[in-house]
Design an enzyme around this catalytic site. Structure first.
Site, PDB file in Angstrom:
ATOM      1  N   TYR A  11       0.506  -1.434  -0.184  1.00 30.11           N
ATOM      2  CA  TYR A  11       0.106   0.122  -0.433  1.00 30.11           C
ATOM      3  C   TYR A  11       1.082   1.248   0.362  1.00 30.11           C
ATOM      4  O   TYR A  11       0.487   2.084  -0.581  1.00 30.11           O
ATOM      5  CB  TYR A  11      -1.050  -0.170   1.240  1.00 30.11           C
ATOM      6  CG  TYR A  11      -1.139   1.416   1.325  1.00 30.11           C
ATOM      7  CD1 TYR A  11      -2.507   1.778  -0.115  1.00 30.11           C
ATOM      8  CD2 TYR A  11      -1.461   1.591   2.918  1.00 30.11           C
ATOM      9  CE1 TYR A  11      -3.407   3.211   0.853  1.00 30.11           C
ATOM     10  CE2 TYR A  11      -2.313   2.677   3.395  1.00 30.11           C
ATOM     11  CZ  TYR A  11      -3.133   3.756   2.209  1.00 30.11           C
ATOM     12  OH  TYR A  11      -4.195   4.261   2.008  1.00 30.11           O
ATOM     13  N   ASP A  31       9.104  -7.562  -4.189  1.00 26.77           N
ATOM     14  CA  ASP A  31       8.281  -7.875  -3.239  1.00 26.77           C
ATOM     15  C   ASP A  31       8.119  -8.714  -3.293  1.00 26.77           C
ATOM     16  O   ASP A  31       8.996  -9.770  -4.556  1.00 26.77           O
ATOM     17  CB  ASP A  31       7.404  -6.560  -3.988  1.00 26.77           C
ATOM     18  CG  ASP A  31       6.514  -6.931  -3.297  1.00 26.77           C
ATOM     19  OD1 ASP A  31       6.213  -5.341  -2.517  1.00 26.77           O
ATOM     20  OD2 ASP A  31       4.986  -7.699  -2.111  1.00 26.77           O
ATOM     21  N   GLY A  36       1.854  -8.539  -1.494  1.00 29.20           N
ATOM     22  CA  GLY A  36       1.173  -7.211  -2.412  1.00 29.20           C
ATOM     23  C   GLY A  36       1.194  -7.129  -3.465  1.00 29.20           C
ATOM     24  O   GLY A  36       0.943  -8.736  -3.487  1.00 29.20           O
ATOM     25  N   ASN A  91      10.545 -11.316   9.949  1.00 25.37           N
ATOM     26  CA  ASN A  91      10.407 -10.406   9.069  1.00 25.37           C
ATOM     27  C   ASN A  91      10.993  -8.443   9.289  1.00 25.37           C
ATOM     28  O   ASN A  91      11.009  -8.324   8.745  1.00 25.37           O
ATOM     29  CB  ASN A  91       8.753 -10.623   8.808  1.00 25.37           C
ATOM     30  CG  ASN A  91       8.180 -10.501   7.067  1.00 25.37           C
ATOM     31  OD1 ASN A  91       9.175 -10.679   6.847  1.00 25.37           O
ATOM     32  ND2 ASN A  91       7.428  -9.369   6.835  1.00 25.37           N
ATOM     33  N   TYR A 140       4.739  -5.857  17.282  1.00 23.54           N
ATOM     34  CA  TYR A 140       4.631  -4.724  16.271  1.00 23.54           C
ATOM     35  C   TYR A 140       5.509  -3.286  16.279  1.00 23.54           C
ATOM     36  O   TYR A 140       7.104  -3.507  15.443  1.00 23.54           O
ATOM     37  CB  TYR A 140       4.045  -4.183  15.728  1.00 23.54           C
ATOM     38  CG  TYR A 140       3.587  -3.352  14.230  1.00 23.54           C
ATOM     39  CD1 TYR A 140       3.916  -3.954  13.365  1.00 23.54           C
ATOM     40  CD2 TYR A 140       3.519  -1.899  14.219  1.00 23.54           C
ATOM     41  CE1 TYR A 140       4.510  -2.915  12.200  1.00 23.54           C
ATOM     42  CE2 TYR A 140       3.149  -1.159  13.293  1.00 23.54           C
ATOM     43  CZ  TYR A 140       3.929  -1.556  12.194  1.00 23.54           C
ATOM     44  OH  TYR A 140       4.261  -0.726  11.379  1.00 23.54           O
ATOM     45  N   LYS A 144       9.783  -2.432  15.213  1.00 24.54           N
ATOM     46  CA  LYS A 144       9.973  -1.414  13.959  1.00 24.54           C
ATOM     47  C   LYS A 144      11.270  -0.692  15.287  1.00 24.54           C
ATOM     48  O   LYS A 144      12.027  -0.220  14.397  1.00 24.54           O
ATOM     49  CB  LYS A 144       9.048  -1.407  14.046  1.00 24.54           C
ATOM     50  CG  LYS A 144       8.419  -1.072  13.280  1.00 24.54           C
ATOM     51  CD  LYS A 144       9.249  -1.315  11.481  1.00 24.54           C
ATOM     52  CE  LYS A 144       8.016  -2.045  10.548  1.00 24.54           C
ATOM     53  NZ  LYS A 144       8.130  -1.614   9.191  1.00 24.54           N
ATOM     54  N   PHE A 168       1.850   7.784  11.039  1.00 24.87           N
ATOM     55  CA  PHE A 168       0.827   8.109  12.324  1.00 24.87           C
ATOM     56  C   PHE A 168       0.224   6.534  11.607  1.00 24.87           C
ATOM     57  O   PHE A 168       0.224   5.936  10.895  1.00 24.87           O
ATOM     58  CB  PHE A 168       0.900   9.035  13.259  1.00 24.87           C
ATOM     59  CG  PHE A 168       1.617   9.780  13.388  1.00 24.87           C
ATOM     60  CD1 PHE A 168       2.691  10.114  13.706  1.00 24.87           C
ATOM     61  CD2 PHE A 168       0.961   9.674  15.192  1.00 24.87           C
ATOM     62  CE1 PHE A 168       3.659   9.644  14.672  1.00 24.87           C
ATOM     63  CE2 PHE A 168       1.856   9.672  16.316  1.00 24.87           C
ATOM     64  CZ  PHE A 168       3.446   9.808  15.969  1.00 24.87           C
ATOM     65  N   ASN A 169      -1.292   7.467  10.909  1.00 22.09           N
ATOM     66  CA  ASN A 169      -1.886   6.187  10.407  1.00 22.09           C
ATOM     67  C   ASN A 169      -2.504   6.977   9.072  1.00 22.09           C
ATOM     68  O   ASN A 169      -2.939   7.702   8.741  1.00 22.09           O
ATOM     69  CB  ASN A 169      -3.408   6.601  11.043  1.00 22.09           C
ATOM     70  CG  ASN A 169      -3.672   5.454  12.641  1.00 22.09           C
ATOM     71  OD1 ASN A 169      -2.839   5.662  13.538  1.00 22.09           O
ATOM     72  ND2 ASN A 169      -4.204   4.752  12.015  1.00 22.09           N
ATOM     73  N   HIS A 188      -7.917  -2.873   8.842  1.00 18.75           N
ATOM     74  CA  HIS A 188      -7.392  -1.080   8.658  1.00 18.75           C
ATOM     75  C   HIS A 188      -8.702  -0.700   8.910  1.00 18.75           C
ATOM     76  O   HIS A 188      -9.684  -0.883   7.856  1.00 18.75           O
ATOM     77  CB  HIS A 188      -6.311  -1.124   8.482  1.00 18.75           C
ATOM     78  CG  HIS A 188      -4.806  -1.161   8.130  1.00 18.75           C
ATOM     79  ND1 HIS A 188      -4.252  -1.593   7.700  1.00 18.75           N
ATOM     80  CD2 HIS A 188      -4.098  -0.564   8.779  1.00 18.75           C
ATOM     81  CE1 HIS A 188      -3.508  -2.401   8.068  1.00 18.75           C
ATOM     82  NE2 HIS A 188      -3.183  -1.113   8.964  1.00 18.75           N
TER      83      HIS A 188
HETATM   84  N1  UDP Z   1     -10.312   0.089  14.257  1.00 16.54           N
HETATM   85  C1  UDP Z   1     -11.420  -0.048  15.198  1.00 16.54           C
HETATM   86  N2  UDP Z   1     -12.509  -1.131  14.416  1.00 16.54           N
HETATM   87  C2  UDP Z   1     -11.437  -1.924  13.064  1.00 16.54           C
HETATM   88  C3  UDP Z   1      -9.596  -2.068  12.710  1.00 16.54           C
HETATM   89  C4  UDP Z   1     -10.078  -0.512  13.718  1.00 16.54           C
HETATM   90  O1  UDP Z   1     -12.037   0.582  15.940  1.00 16.54           O
HETATM   91  O2  UDP Z   1     -12.195  -3.080  13.234  1.00 16.54           O
HETATM   92  C5  UDP Z   1      -9.834   0.771  15.879  1.00 16.54           C
HETATM   93  C6  UDP Z   1      -8.328   0.602  16.322  1.00 16.54           C
HETATM   94  O3  UDP Z   1      -8.821  -0.246  17.534  1.00 16.54           O
HETATM   95  C7  UDP Z   1      -7.314   1.460  16.296  1.00 16.54           C
HETATM   96  C8  UDP Z   1      -8.008   2.379  14.791  1.00 16.54           C
HETATM   97  O4  UDP Z   1      -9.785   1.419  14.410  1.00 16.54           O
HETATM   98  O5  UDP Z   1      -7.456   2.670  17.257  1.00 16.54           O
HETATM   99  C9  UDP Z   1      -7.354   2.527  13.232  1.00 16.54           C
HETATM  100  O6  UDP Z   1      -7.040   1.190  13.356  1.00 16.54           O
HETATM  101  P1  UDP Z   1      -6.106   0.676  12.145  1.00 16.54           P
HETATM  102  O7  UDP Z   1      -6.112  -0.668  12.045  1.00 16.54           O
HETATM  103  O8  UDP Z   1      -6.485   1.499  10.780  1.00 16.54           O
HETATM  104  O9  UDP Z   1      -4.336   1.295  12.443  1.00 16.54           O
HETATM  105  P2  UDP Z   1      -3.329   1.106  13.392  1.00 16.54           P
HETATM  106  O10 UDP Z   1      -4.155   2.296  14.722  1.00 16.54           O
HETATM  107  O11 UDP Z   1      -3.426  -0.547  13.720  1.00 16.54           O
HETATM  108  O12 UDP Z   1      -2.509   1.656  13.043  1.00 16.54           O
END
Ligand code: UDP
Length: 331
Positions: A11, A31, A36, A91, A140, A144, A168-169, A188
């Site tokens: 992604y 990859d 992927g 990994n 995780y 890292k 971040f996200n 996600h």
């Molecule tokens: N989350 C949620 N429901 C889902 C997937 C994620 O409530 O089905 C919440 C998760 O607990 C976090 C936020 O959404 O607080 C973002 O999660 P994601 O897995 O997208 O990214 P991360 O924060 O793990 O990198």
């Protein structure tokens, strides 16, 4: 520059490949296609294989006169990392040591590393700056952080420069709508919300509504994947121009709750998107919001399209036109 992009069919990696091409560089993708998608690589060269394959990586470095490596290949699920830690250390940590060794043997001394806000754990101070304590609360993040620490020592002791980018996200999809997010299994929030909007899931689970946050759900800093991708190019050029190694936050500097994301997705899609409260997910901090100031100052990067509406809107554009992800993409 000639850049080896591991995980370039993933992604974030595939968006970085596009950003490299747009900036006049030459990405060479390595990859395994375990997660992927070949269709996401576009016109870039794709080498099928694993980072642990010393001979393959060495050959790629020589054949393509590689000058820098961007390393995206990794497992990315916080929940899974808590259940199967060895999978993540093997990994995400061990394989990077192999990659770094191969790079050194082939005279490649510039490394852009996909790190994560999960290296901070639950920071007491928000927004989080890079000098905040590094205390991951999930495997995780720790997998890292170890690599970041190895890189710091290599930069001190050898001819090696690195930039660790603490994401971040990431969310959204390329503005031209041709590449986007497609994980299997999907874990996600934003893609799951849109799978619900498309009727592929009955409801979206909200993992915990009893956090110490304004609406009780987790708060995250969402950054548009295209902004994120362009930061990698800036970071690499910074190193190439003799800039110092270090770690940098990549976030927009704003927090949004899980409920806000769902609400924004309802507006973007016009769908009802039923939501259900579920227990907290292991390893989830309540709040993660970046102070992205160091990246602003050091390599003059700014998020340009990372307001929530643009992120969620571009994700909807991708998911609504590719309901089965790359299975729908034109090859
Ligand atoms: N989350 C949620 N429901 C889902 C997937 C994620 O409530 O089905 C919440 C998760 O607990 C976090 C936020 O959404 O607080 C973002 O999660 P994601 O897995 O997208 O990214 P991360 O924060 O793990 O990198």
């Amino acid at each position: 520059m000639n850049v080896l992009v591991t995980g370039g069919a993933g992604y974030i990696g595939s968006h970085a490949v596009r950003a490299l091409i747009e900036a006049g560089h030459t990405p060479i993708v390595l990859d395994s296609l375990e997660h992927g998608h070949a269709a996401s690589v576009g016109e870039a060269e794709l080498i099928l294989g694993n980072v642990l394959d010393h001979e393959l990586v060495a050959r790629a470095c020589r054949q393509f006169s590689i000058e820098a490596v961007m390393h995206f290949a990794a497992y990315i699920e916080v929940g899974e990392s808590m259940v199967d830690p060895i999978k993540y250390y093997a990994n995400n940590t061990m394989s990077v040591l192999s990659l770094l060794k191969t790079m050194q043997e082939n005279g490649v001394g510039k490394f852009i590393f996909s790190s994560t806000a999960a290296t901070y754990g639950q920071s007491e101070k928000v927004p989080i700056a890079e000098d905040a304590p590094l205390a991951p609360i999930n495997v995780y993040g720790h997998s890292k952080l170890i690599v970041e620490q190895v890189c710091s020592w290599l930069a001190r002791q050898t001819e090696f420069g690195f930039i660790a980018l603490r994401y971040f996200n990431a969310g959204g999809a390329h503005p031209d709508g041709t590449i986007g997010e497609d994980h299997n299994p999907e874990s996600h929030l934003i893609p799951l919300v849109f799978q619900t909007a498309l009727g592929k899931r009955k409801s979206i689970s909200i993992f915990g509504d009893d956090y110490d946050t304004p609406d009780g759900t987790c708060v995250r800093d969402y950054i548009h994947v295209w902004d994120l991708a362009k930061a990698h190019v800036k970071a690499m050029e910074h190193l190439a121009n003799g800039g110092a190694s270090g770690a940098f936050n990549l976030g927009a500097g704003n927090g949004h709750s899980v409920r806000e994301i769902i609400e924004c997705a309802r507006r973007a899609s016009g769908a009802a998107i039923p939501a259900e409260i579920k227990p907290r997910r292991a390893g989830d901090p309540a709040v993660l919001v970046a102070d992205p100031g160091r990246a602003f100052e050091t390599f003059n990067w700014r998020p340009e399209i990372s307001d929530l509406k643009s992120i969620v809107g571009s994700a909807w554009q991708w998911h609504s036109t590719h309901p089965d992800g790359y299975a729908d993409a034109e090859l």
